[in-house]
Scaffold this motif. Structure first.
Motif, PDB file in Angstrom:
ATOM      1  N   PRO A   1       0.808  -1.232   0.000  1.00 40.44           N
ATOM      2  CA  PRO A   1       0.000   0.000   0.000  1.00 40.44           C
ATOM      3  C   PRO A   1       0.837   1.277   0.000  1.00 40.44           C
ATOM      4  O   PRO A   1       0.343   2.331  -0.411  1.00 40.44           O
ATOM      5  CB  PRO A   1      -0.821  -0.121   1.289  1.00 40.44           C
TER       6      PRO A   1
ATOM      7  N   ALA B   1       3.033   2.095  -1.953  1.00 41.26           N
ATOM      8  CA  ALA B   1       3.284   2.558  -3.312  1.00 41.26           C
ATOM      9  C   ALA B   1       2.167   3.458  -3.841  1.00 41.26           C
ATOM     10  O   ALA B   1       2.340   4.111  -4.871  1.00 41.26           O
ATOM     11  CB  ALA B   1       3.445   1.355  -4.236  1.00 41.26           C
ATOM     12  N   GLN B   2       1.038   3.480  -3.169  1.00 40.94           N
ATOM     13  CA  GLN B   2      -0.104   4.264  -3.637  1.00 40.94           C
ATOM     14  C   GLN B   2      -0.103   5.650  -2.976  1.00 40.94           C
ATOM     15  O   GLN B   2      -0.181   5.753  -1.747  1.00 40.94           O
ATOM     16  CB  GLN B   2      -1.409   3.543  -3.313  1.00 40.94           C
ATOM     17  N   PRO B   3      -0.022   6.733  -3.759  1.00 38.56           N
ATOM     18  CA  PRO B   3      -0.056   8.083  -3.167  1.00 38.56           C
ATOM     19  C   PRO B   3      -1.392   8.343  -2.466  1.00 38.56           C
ATOM     20  O   PRO B   3      -2.426   7.782  -2.824  1.00 38.56           O
ATOM     21  CB  PRO B   3       0.115   9.014  -4.379  1.00 38.56           C
ATOM     22  N   VAL B   4      -1.327   9.175  -1.461  1.00 39.85           N
ATOM     23  CA  VAL B   4      -2.551   9.558  -0.748  1.00 39.85           C
ATOM     24  C   VAL B   4      -3.384  10.469  -1.660  1.00 39.85           C
ATOM     25  O   VAL B   4      -2.862  11.461  -2.186  1.00 39.85           O
ATOM     26  CB  VAL B   4      -2.215  10.279   0.568  1.00 39.85           C
ATOM     27  N   PRO B   5      -4.649  10.158  -1.928  1.00 42.81           N
ATOM     28  CA  PRO B   5      -5.460  11.004  -2.812  1.00 42.81           C
ATOM     29  C   PRO B   5      -5.693  12.382  -2.180  1.00 42.81           C
ATOM     30  O   PRO B   5      -5.977  12.502  -0.983  1.00 42.81           O
ATOM     31  CB  PRO B   5      -6.764  10.214  -2.967  1.00 42.81           C
TER      32      PRO B   5
ATOM     33  N   GLU C   1       0.597  12.246   2.946  1.00 43.38           N
ATOM     34  CA  GLU C   1       1.432  11.923   1.787  1.00 43.38           C
ATOM     35  C   GLU C   1       2.905  12.077   2.133  1.00 43.38           C
ATOM     36  O   GLU C   1       3.749  11.251   1.714  1.00 43.38           O
ATOM     37  CB  GLU C   1       1.051  12.819   0.616  1.00 43.38           C
TER      38      GLU C   1
ATOM     39  N   ARG D   1       3.852   9.076   4.050  1.00 45.13           N
ATOM     40  CA  ARG D   1       3.954   7.899   3.175  1.00 45.13           C
ATOM     41  C   ARG D   1       5.266   7.910   2.404  1.00 45.13           C
ATOM     42  O   ARG D   1       5.951   6.885   2.289  1.00 45.13           O
ATOM     43  CB  ARG D   1       2.783   7.874   2.194  1.00 45.13           C
ATOM     44  N   GLN D   2       5.616   9.071   1.887  1.00 45.80           N
ATOM     45  CA  GLN D   2       6.853   9.165   1.114  1.00 45.80           C
ATOM     46  C   GLN D   2       8.071   8.853   1.978  1.00 45.80           C
ATOM     47  O   GLN D   2       9.019   8.198   1.529  1.00 45.80           O
ATOM     48  CB  GLN D   2       6.971  10.551   0.474  1.00 45.80           C
TER      49      GLN D   2
ATOM     50  N   PHE E   1       8.031   5.161   2.571  1.00 49.75           N
ATOM     51  CA  PHE E   1       8.398   4.502   1.315  1.00 49.75           C
ATOM     52  C   PHE E   1       9.907   4.560   1.108  1.00 49.75           C
ATOM     53  O   PHE E   1      10.549   3.563   0.737  1.00 49.75           O
ATOM     54  CB  PHE E   1       7.665   5.183   0.154  1.00 49.75           C
TER      55      PHE E   1
END
Length: 695
Positions: free
Chosen positions: A108, A110-114, A155, A158-159, A162
């Motif tokens: 998950p 790998a999926q950017p936060v919308p 985001e 997440r980055q 990641f």
């Protein structure tokens, strides 16, 4: 003038007719009953004949199956050389490892936060006035800005995660690729040494060829001692051969109806001896074939091969290698043979001028030609009893070996300090992203079964250390209580057999004792009162709520079939013939108790089923609705509690219940599986499902 009857005669006549009709009805009923009884008896007799016929057919089919297995085994032995010659030749490329690792899989992450869509943030209910509309628009902008800031923060997080995972993966991937490249570089160095006549490289390569041979049956031994004479380009080796029992002693199996038993017809002694001698010759020729076929570098001009069996010398009684065959074969001479068409004995003795024992069944030895110790370049031995005995290993060395195993499996691992280690012997880190993490390892160099308390302690250590997993490694085994406790928890149990397999698969060495016996052998019992008093037996204590009286029984089974009626332990048969399972007088809080020596159960048994049934004498008409809050206490020989196993409650209308079964795992350990199937027909209906005929 007629006389009128006063009515008495008519009444009497009617009474007579009624009695006559009753007698006739009674006679018809009696005849119907007799007819039904005869039909029932015929049906019972037919059913018994069918059961007997089905039983006989089953036993005869089993005898035929065993005979087919014996024939297939002999056929495989006779075709050993021909089958082996069809196997592909070993190549150095088989030792190389592909330079690839598991792909990066961030999941998950790998999926950017919308990000929030401004179009979805419209003013709601602005009203009629300009002021109200402006206020609604301001509130919509505020909601959008708040959600935008929150999404931006998520985001950014997440980055960052990641990037961290990517760095960890890259470090792990670089380490894995580095290991693979070092391994492949070692293979290239070995092949270069083969071309240059390096003795160490030759022994390593040709030993690997023999161990990797797909033409050599897995059930035959693989033990080699080898040396290489660089000047003569000759490989000199001792190779272990199968013992006499590789040839089945029985020729066929018949079912004896009158005795209700299977009888083995012995294989003629002369036939068995001749086949064993032929098998030894085939084995020696197959080893030569595998060596010359694997020589893609021209390193072998000849091979000096000595075949031995590792057994007790009949002259001294001591265990020692006894040579039963020897041959020296040149490449040119061996290349002229058509191995798939030769008579193995004639080819070895006459064609290659080798020696083969005239009576190998009696271990009549031959004198080997050239042995590895005479070469002088050092002898390398693989397999057999030269491997270190894990039981006798120093505890610190054993911990270091386990840590080395984890490192060979691609993890980072170090042994801990002897003091203040918090119950951890090895600290390991699996760098695999997502599913990896910290692992705490405990090692137990035991001979007896590891108690469940050790597994419970490990679980506490995992929680205290904040680890992802706990691994308990032992030289012995785990009981059903340990497996039951570990089920569903981040724990992994590695018994001795699996440990040895892991060591060998990752290029390490180790064995358990002499290796002659993998399963414990029960001590001989000389008297009934001594049965079951060893240190390794367990007691199963059953308890439940309610006043219902129950008979608790046990069935020693293979699959869902009891071994025989004598292995059904109940009130009329309180013990099995060997005493491994027996009923005991319960001690509070238990209401029933059974003693089990799991290690000594028959080799053909893979299941111990525990059942309970209403006592029809003490509780006629009762059912299992009063059987609640039930369980089994697993106790050791001193009745110290090891574990508590929950079982299903009873249900109305049922009078018998399967409490659960202890099942033998592939590695010899036992685990408990909860039952729950109920029966309305009581104990008789239940045991019929396990193959017991109820008269």
């Amino acid at each position: 003038m007629s006389r009128r009857s006063n009515g008495l005669v008519g009444v009497w006549a009617e009474a007579q007719r009624q009695q006559q009709r009753q007698r006739e009805a009674q006679a018809r009923y009696q005849r119907d009953q007799e007819r039904q009884q005869r039909a029932y008896q015929r049906e019972v007799a037919r059913s018994q004949r069918e059961r007997k016929a089905a039983y006989r057919e089953q036993r005869e089919a089993e005898a035929r199956r065993r005979t087919r297995e014996l024939d297939a085994r002999v056929e495989a032995l006779q075709g050993l050389l021909a089958t082996g010659c069809r196997a592909p030749a070993f190549r150095a490329s088989a030792l190389a490892r592909a330079e690839r690792v598991e792909a990066f899989a961030p999941g998950p992450l790998a999926q950017p936060v919308p990000m929030p869509d401004p179009a979805r943030y419209q003013a709601q209910g602005g009203g009629w006035t300009a002021g109200r509309r402006a206020q609604a628009e301001a509130e919509a902008r505020a909601r959008f800005e708040r959600d935008w800031q929150s999404a931006q923060a998520a985001e950014a997080q997440r980055q960052a995660q990641f990037a961290t995972y990517q760095r960890q993966y890259q470090q792990w991937a670089d380490a894995q690729l580095g290991e693979i490249r070092r391994h492949n570089a070692g293979i290239q160095e070995m092949t270069a040494g083969l071309r240059n006549g390096d003795a160490e490289a030759a022994v390593a390569y040709f030993s690997a060829a023999l161990y990797a041979s797909t033409g050599w049956p897995d059930e035959l031994p693989r033990q080699v001692s080898a040396a290489y004479d660089s000047g003569a380009r000759q490989l000199v080796l001792n190779w272990e051969l199968p013992k006499y029992d590789v040839v089945p002693e029985a020729k066929s199996v018949r079912y004896m109806i009158n005795a209700d038993e299977e009888k083995e017809s012995p294989r003629p002694v002369t036939q068995r001896r001749a086949l064993y001698r032929d098998v030894l010759a085939q084995c020696l020729l197959l080893v030569l074939r595998d060596l010359f076929a694997a020589d893609e570098f021209g390193a072998l001009e000849s091979v000096a091969l000595n075949g031995f069996v590792d057994d007790h010398d009949p002259a001294t009684g001591r265990r020692a290698p006894m040579f039963l065959g020897t041959v020296m074969a040149s490449r040119a001479g061996f290349a002229e043979l058509h191995l798939e068409q030769v008579n193995a004995v004639n080819c070895l003795v006459d064609g290659l001028r080798g020696q083969l024992s005239a009576r190998p069944d009696q271990y009549a030895a031959v004198r080997p030609g050239r042995v590895p110790e005479e070469v002088g370049n050092g002898v390398v031995t693989h397999g057999g009893d030269e491997e270190p005995d894990l039981y006798a290993m120093d505890p610190l060395a054993f911990e270091s070996l386990v840590a080395e195993l984890f490192r060979a499996m691609g993890m980072q691992a170090v042994t801990t300090q002897r003091s203040n280690d918090g119950g951890v012997d090895v600290d390991a880190l699996d760098p695999t992203p997502i599913r990896g993490g910290k692992i705490v390892v405990q090692v137990k160099r035991y001979r007896n079964t590891v108690p469940p308390t050790a597994v419970r302690d490990l679980y506490g250590t995992v929680q205290d250390a904040g680890a992802n997993k706990g691994v308990l490694v032992t030289t012995s085994k785990f009981g059903p209580g340990s497996h039951t406790f570990a089920n569903g928890k981040p724990l992994e149990l590695v018994p001795g057999g699996e440990l040895v397999d892991l060591l060998h698969r990752h290029g390490l060495r180790g064995r358990l004792g002499s290796g002659e016996q993998r399963q414990p052998v029960p001590a001989q019992r000389t008297a009934p009162e001594s049965e079951g008093r060893g240190d390794d037996h367990n007691v199963l204590g059953m308890y439940w709520s309610g006043g219902v009286a129950l008979d608790v029984c046990a069935l020693v089974c293979r699959g869902n079939r009891v071994l025989d009626d004598d292995h059904f332990v109940f009130y009329n048969n309180p013990r099995t013939p060997d005493g491994t399972v027996r009923a005991l007088i319960p001690v509070a809080p238990d209401k029933a108790a059974i003693q089990v020596d799991f290690d000594a159960l028959p080799a053909g048994a893979d299941r111990l089923v525990v059942i309970a049934a209403i006592d029809p004498v003490a509780n006629p008409g009762a059912d299992l609705s009063g059987f609640t809050d039930a369980g089994i206490r697993l106790l050791d020989a001193e009745r110290t509690p090891l574990d508590q196993l929950d079982v299903s409650d009873g249900r109305p209308g049922e009078t018998a219940l399967v409490l659960g079964s202890f099942r033998r795992r592939a590695n010899g350990d036992w685990e408990f599986v909860t039952g729950g199937r109920g029966y309305r027909g009581g104990l008789e209906e239940l045991v019929q499902d396990y193959g017991i005929e109820v008269e």
